[in-house]
Structure formats: structure tokens, C-alpha cells
Scaffold this motif. Structure first.
Motif, PDB file in Angstrom:
ATOM      1  N   HIS A  27       0.821  -1.210   0.000  1.00  0.00           N
ATOM      2  CA  HIS A  27       0.000   0.000   0.000  1.00  0.00           C
ATOM      3  C   HIS A  27       0.857   1.264   0.000  1.00  0.00           C
ATOM      4  N   ARG A  28       2.006   1.215   0.656  1.00  0.00           N
ATOM      5  CA  ARG A  28       2.904   2.374   0.636  1.00  0.00           C
ATOM      6  C   ARG A  28       3.469   2.624  -0.750  1.00  0.00           C
ATOM      7  N   HIS A  29       3.465   1.585  -1.594  1.00  0.00           N
ATOM      8  CA  HIS A  29       4.028   1.706  -2.943  1.00  0.00           C
ATOM      9  C   HIS A  29       2.967   1.601  -4.035  1.00  0.00           C
ATOM     10  N   GLY A  30       1.711   1.829  -3.661  1.00  0.00           N
ATOM     11  CA  GLY A  30       0.643   1.923  -4.647  1.00  0.00           C
ATOM     12  C   GLY A  30       0.183   0.619  -5.244  1.00  0.00           C
ATOM     13  N   LEU A  31       0.444  -0.499  -4.570  1.00  0.00           N
ATOM     14  CA  LEU A  31       0.061  -1.809  -5.081  1.00  0.00           C
ATOM     15  C   LEU A  31      -1.208  -2.318  -4.405  1.00  0.00           C
ATOM     16  N   HIS A  32      -2.065  -2.944  -5.191  1.00  0.00           N
ATOM     17  CA  HIS A  32      -3.218  -3.708  -4.704  1.00  0.00           C
ATOM     18  C   HIS A  32      -2.689  -5.087  -4.322  1.00  0.00           C
ATOM     19  N   LEU A  33      -3.070  -5.591  -3.143  1.00  0.00           N
ATOM     20  CA  LEU A  33      -2.517  -6.870  -2.699  1.00  0.00           C
ATOM     21  C   LEU A  33      -3.602  -7.910  -2.468  1.00  0.00           C
ATOM     22  N   GLU A  34      -3.420  -9.042  -3.100  1.00  0.00           N
ATOM     23  CA  GLU A  34      -4.287 -10.220  -2.960  1.00  0.00           C
ATOM     24  C   GLU A  34      -3.563 -11.247  -2.099  1.00  0.00           C
ATOM     25  N   ALA A  35      -4.311 -12.003  -1.325  1.00  0.00           N
ATOM     26  CA  ALA A  35      -3.731 -13.084  -0.527  1.00  0.00           C
ATOM     27  C   ALA A  35      -4.627 -14.310  -0.629  1.00  0.00           C
ATOM     28  N   GLU A  36      -4.213 -15.389   0.034  1.00  0.00           N
ATOM     29  CA  GLU A  36      -4.946 -16.656  -0.034  1.00  0.00           C
ATOM     30  C   GLU A  36      -5.189 -17.198   1.361  1.00  0.00           C
ATOM     31  N   LEU A  37      -6.392 -17.696   1.575  1.00  0.00           N
ATOM     32  CA  LEU A  37      -6.735 -18.348   2.832  1.00  0.00           C
ATOM     33  C   LEU A  37      -7.472 -19.638   2.505  1.00  0.00           C
ATOM     34  N   GLY A  38      -6.986 -20.740   3.073  1.00  0.00           N
ATOM     35  CA  GLY A  38      -7.510 -22.053   2.710  1.00  0.00           C
ATOM     36  C   GLY A  38      -6.419 -22.820   1.983  1.00  0.00           C
ATOM     37  N   ARG A  39      -6.728 -24.012   1.514  1.00  0.00           N
ATOM     38  CA  ARG A  39      -5.717 -24.840   0.855  1.00  0.00           C
ATOM     39  C   ARG A  39      -6.162 -25.151  -0.566  1.00  0.00           C
ATOM     40  N   ILE A  40      -5.543 -24.453  -1.528  1.00  0.00           N
ATOM     41  CA  ILE A  40      -5.805 -24.681  -2.945  1.00  0.00           C
ATOM     42  C   ILE A  40      -4.598 -25.442  -3.482  1.00  0.00           C
ATOM     43  N   GLY A  41      -4.763 -26.725  -3.743  1.00  0.00           N
ATOM     44  CA  GLY A  41      -3.629 -27.585  -4.077  1.00  0.00           C
ATOM     45  C   GLY A  41      -3.125 -27.410  -5.493  1.00  0.00           C
TER      46      GLY A  41
END
Length: 289
Positions: A127-141
Motif C-alpha cells: 500500500h505504501r508503494h501503490g500496489l493492490h494486494l491479494e492473498a490466499e486463505l484455505g488450501r488450494i492444491g
């Protein structure tokens, strides 16, 4: 048109109540196929370059990233660049200068508390560098050559209450969730949990992301978008089509040594897959408010 930003394309998709197609790039032919297929479908698109693809290119991010940026900026539809499945914080740091407007930071292999801690650190920097950030929760194999995970095994699916807490604790802008798909599927046989998707969409205040969409049949994919999925990640489907075209061309002409002769039909096959799936994604109504 100018290079688009992933956050703007996601916001437009949510506003219009439709999906946003995102396709993974490994070679220049992938990037060309993605932009050409998106133009054919008249769909905004995200070009995704993963940490594994960067490793394939000798760990050098800029050559393929700059080619993707040029193709995206020249496309007749809005196109953005996304750096996918990043585990190396130094690669995250390289994203803004390489033209990426978004990153998927993947700490999902860590224990839950460590995932939160690592992801929150990545969000703060992004966010300090103007990026949108996606993350993952759960187990996607199915990541990094591992066998596809049993998507129906206990503890595999993303819990809505945990997802809401994860978003609140980390500040992520989008969340990839485990709802029955798996990376690297070469057959379209995944059965998604649409009731869970609806519960997640109601609980989580950011766009939901479906990874492993290559293994999801058309009807399941449309239903997932209707239930609340927004960003739809597709990669293996392009590889399957492109490889089949190469095998057919070399099988019919075993004397070929000019790669243009077999990469051309491969690129066209991938373009067709992009056009078909992008049209499906943008034409399926999203269920988010």
C-alpha cells in the motif's frame, strides 16, 4: 490504451456485477494470446506472471514483464499486470518498477498466525508503494508441481468467519479462497461449493478470487461468479491447448525445426481459449452487492 490498474478493473467488475478474467503468462506467446483473445471477446483482462514463471526465466523479472506491459498497453481492451503467487519478499519489492499494479502474496503454506503476520507486512509495504494486494486463505492444491489436493478433504475449504477475520487483520484488497478447485487441473471436473461462495461473499468485504479455474466446467464457473466470485484465474487451460497444438503440428510434420511453424498454431489455440473463457467470465452475472 494506457496500461490499466488491477484495482480499477476489479472495482469496475464489482460495480457491473460481473467477473474479471485473469490469465497466467509463461512465454511471450501466452501474453500475445491473452491480449488477442481478450480483444476478440471485448473483455478487460489481467495478465499474470507468477514467481514460478519468473524462476523459469532465470529469475529475471523485467524482460517478460516489460513485454507484457507493452502488449497490455497496446491492447484495444483494458489490460493490467499482476504478479502472482509471490513468496519472496524481494520479488514483491520489484513489482512497482516492473509495471505491476497488483501482487498476490502467498503465505498460505504458513501456520495461520504466521500467514496473518507475513501478509499484513506485505500489505503494509504494498500500500505504501501503490500496489493492490491479494492473498490466499484455505488450501488450494496443485502448486509448484505438487499433486492436486483433495478439494473435499476436511479442513481444506475456507471458513467465512476466518476469512472475515483474516481480511480485517491484514488489510488485503482481494482474497483467494478454497471452494473446491485446484491448481494444475487438466480436466474440467471440479465441483465447487456454491453455498460456501455465497457465505464468503456475504462475510468478506473485498473481491473474492477463484484460483485453479482451468479445472472448472463452464456451468460451474458461471454459477461461481453468480454466487460471488469476481477475479477468475486461469492458466493450465492455455497450456493444455497450446501443447496439444504443438503435438499435432510436430506429429504431422516431424521434419519441422522452425519454432514459428509450431508456435503459431499454439498461440492461436491459446487465443481461442482466452476468447471463449473471457467471454464466459464477463457475461456471467456476479452475485456481490
Amino acid at each position: 490504451m494506457p496500461l490499466a490498474r488491477t484495482a480499477d478493473l476489479l472495482a469496475a467488475a464489482v460495480q457491473a456485477r460481473r467477473g474479471l478474467p485473469a490469465f497466467n503468462v509463461i512465454t511471450l506467446e501466452h501474453a500475445e494470446a491473452i491480449t488477442a483473445g481478450a480483444e476478440r471477446a471485448g473483455a478487460a483482462v489481467v495478465l499474470q506472471l507468477s514467481q514460478n514463471a519468473v524462476a523459469y526465466h532465470g529469475g529475471r523479472l523485467l524482460p517478460l514483464a516489460r513485454a507484457c506491459a507493452e502488449l497490455a498497453a497496446a491492447a484495444r481492451v483494458p489490460a493490467a499486470l499482476h504478479l502472482d503467487h509471490v513468496e519472496d519478499f524481494e520479488l514483491l519489492r520489484a513489482a512497482p518498477a516492473a509495471g505491476f499494479s497488483s501482487v498476490m502474496y502467498d503465505a498460505s503454506r504458513l501456520a495461520p498466525a504466521e500467514n496473518v503476520k507475513a501478509t499484513a507486512r506485505a500489505v503494509e509495504w504494498a500500500h505504501r508503494h501503490g500496489l493492490h494486494l491479494e492473498a490466499e486463505l484455505g488450501r488450494i492444491g496443485g502448486k509448484s508441481g505438487e499433486p492436486p489436493l483433495d478439494a473435499h478433504a476436511p479442513g481444506t475449504r475456507t471458513d467465512p468467519a476466518e476469512a472475515a477475520g483474516f481480511v480485517a487483520d491484514t488489510g488485503v484488497d482481494a482474497l483467494a479462497v478454497a471452494v473446491g478447485s485446484s491448481h494444475a487441473m487438466t480436466t474440467r471436473t471440479a465441483a465447487l461449493d456454491h453455498a460456501l461462495i455465497r457465505r464468503l461473499a456475504a462475510a468478506v468485504p473485498v473481491p473474492l478470487v477463484l484460483h485453479g479455474s482451468s479445472g472448472v466446467p463452464d456451468t460451474e464457473l458461471g454459477a461461481a461468479i453468480t454466487a460471488g466470485m469476481v477475479k477468475i484465474n486461469i492458466g493450465t487451460a492455455l497450456n493444455t491447448a497450446g501443447t496439444a497444438a504443438i503435438r499435432a503440428e510436430l506429429g504431422a510434420h516431424p521434419e519441422l525445426v522452425d519454432p514459428r511453424r509450431y508456435l503459431t498454431p499454439a498461440r492461436e489455440a491459446m487465443t481461442g481459449v482466452v476468447a471463449e473463457l473471457a467471454a464466459l467470465v464477463v457475461d456471467s452475472p456476479a452475485g456481490r452487492a
